[in-house]
Design an enzyme around this catalytic site. Structure first.
Site, PDB file in Angstrom:
ATOM      1  CE  LYS A  52      -3.774  -2.465   2.249  1.00  0.00           C
ATOM      2  NZ  LYS A  52      -4.543  -2.754   3.458  1.00  0.00           N
ATOM      3  CD  GLN A  96      -3.449  -4.482   6.594  1.00  0.00           C
ATOM      4  OE1 GLN A  96      -3.608  -3.413   5.997  1.00  0.00           O
ATOM      5  NE2 GLN A  96      -3.874  -5.616   6.083  1.00  0.00           N
ATOM      6  CG  ASP A 119      -9.224  -0.221   5.220  1.00  0.00           C
ATOM      7  OD1 ASP A 119      -9.023  -0.569   4.052  1.00  0.00           O
ATOM      8  OD2 ASP A 119      -8.461  -0.492   6.171  1.00  0.00           O
TER       9      ASP A 119
HETATM   10  N1  GUN Z   1      -6.837  -7.065   6.422  1.00  0.00           N
HETATM   11  C1  GUN Z   1      -7.189  -7.775   5.331  1.00  0.00           C
HETATM   12  N2  GUN Z   1      -7.671  -6.956   4.377  1.00  0.00           N
HETATM   13  C2  GUN Z   1      -7.639  -5.706   4.877  1.00  0.00           C
HETATM   14  C3  GUN Z   1      -8.001  -4.441   4.363  1.00  0.00           C
HETATM   15  O1  GUN Z   1      -8.487  -4.271   3.235  1.00  0.00           O
HETATM   16  N3  GUN Z   1      -7.783  -3.378   5.200  1.00  0.00           N
HETATM   17  C4  GUN Z   1      -7.272  -3.527   6.447  1.00  0.00           C
HETATM   18  N4  GUN Z   1      -7.119  -2.429   7.193  1.00  0.00           N
HETATM   19  N5  GUN Z   1      -6.937  -4.689   6.956  1.00  0.00           N
HETATM   20  C5  GUN Z   1      -7.112  -5.781   6.172  1.00  0.00           C
END
Ligand code: GUN
Length: 292
Positions: A52, A96, A119
């Site tokens: 990311k 995350q 998100d």
């Molecule tokens: N864990 C697995 N997929 C995601 C996501 O799209 N965002 C976040 N913050 N954590 C995750």
């Protein structure tokens, strides 16, 4: 069979974003700035977060990675969230998941300012999504919709079977695909661990979205000829022939299923890349909303 290629589609989106950000810079507007909070050392989470951050650089966005130890307390994570909520340099941020066991995911997600929640996991954004109101849409389902749109896949009137009811993928993609939009207007069936007659339901699907985290679960005999198959799984399986000793496979047995499909997403190189591109799109949206 046509491949829905996440590499090509996400590269197109990133190119568009790069142009958009250059335009902002030329107009003297703020460069979008994404922050990511990573708690602990989960290897999969590290990989995702690093991708990311790297993608932000590629499109010309600013990024900040905040790392907290595995032993971090809930209060420490909540205080980090509060600081990011109040930091006008940051347009959007993510925490995350998963979080270590001592920290309540629910409390942390609820503490995020919904207008910085790129998100789309905050209850306010899920509520907006359910009502078809403007807000942040979770990145993976948003990436799936973007893929279907750009590949001109017809969805109206189709029976879509979603495997999995997670808050991150199964639930939001079901909401998106049933809405009166294009892509959308599907008749959606959500299947989960307690669904009876799963195979029969799958066999009637025009579109399958597999998001259950079970390696190669969907087999050819479960799929109708000409179906569209979206594989959200990212599962690590042992592979002694590889130097790393493992490889990544989806929730769909690609080799068996692909010949029956009209469209299918590969793993890797499919939905995963779209998730990151969508997060970048949401961060651009955040800078446009928040106007710092
Ligand atoms: N864990 C697995 N997929 C995601 C996501 O799209 N965002 C976040 N913050 N954590 C995750």
């Amino acid at each position: 069979m046509q491949l829905l290629d996440g590499k090509i589609i996400s590269a197109m989106i990133k190119d568009e974003l790069k142009i958009e950000i250059e335009k902002r810079i030329a107009a003297g507007q703020k460069v979008p700035h994404l922050a990511a909070v990573l708690v602990g050392n989960n290897p999969a989470s590290e990989t995702y977060v690093f991708s990311k951050v790297k993608s932000c650089e590629e499109v010309g966005m600013d990024s900040t990675l905040i790392r907290l130890p595995d032993s971090a307390t809930e209060a420490e994570v909540l205080s980090t969230v509060e600081k990011l909520n109040n930091d006008t340099a940051i347009d959007g941020f993510i925490v995350q998941l998963p979080l270590p066991a001592q920290i309540s995911e629910k409390k942390v997600l609820k503490a995020i300012n919904p207008d910085k929640d790129v998100d789309g996991f905050h209850e306010v954004n899920i509520g907006r999504l359910a009502l078809g109101l403007p807000g942040f849409v979770p990145a993976t389902p948003m990436g799936i919709i973007e893929m279907l749109k750009r590949a001109n896949v017809e969805t109206a009137g189709k029976h879509c079977v979603v495997l999995g009811r997670s808050h991150i993928v199964g639930m939001p993609i079901s909401l998106l695909l049933m809405q009166n939009t294009n892509p959308g207007n599907c008749t959606v069936t959500i299947c989960h661990s307690r669904t009876a007659g799963l195979e029969t339901i799958l066999q009637s699907a025009d579109i399958i979205v597999a998001a259950i985290g079970k390696p190669r679960f969907v087999k050819a005999n479960m799929v109708k000829q000409g179906a569209v198959v979206i594989d959200v799984g990212i599962n690590r399986i042992a592979d002694p022939s590889r130097k790393s000793g493992h490889r990544i496979v989806g929730d769909v047995d690609f080799d068996e299923v692909a010949p029956k499909c009209s469209f299918i997403t590969p793993v890797p190189g499919g939905v995963g890349l779209m998730t990151i591109a969508s997060l970048m799109l949401n961060t651009l949206k955040a800078v446009q909303i928040n106007k710092y």
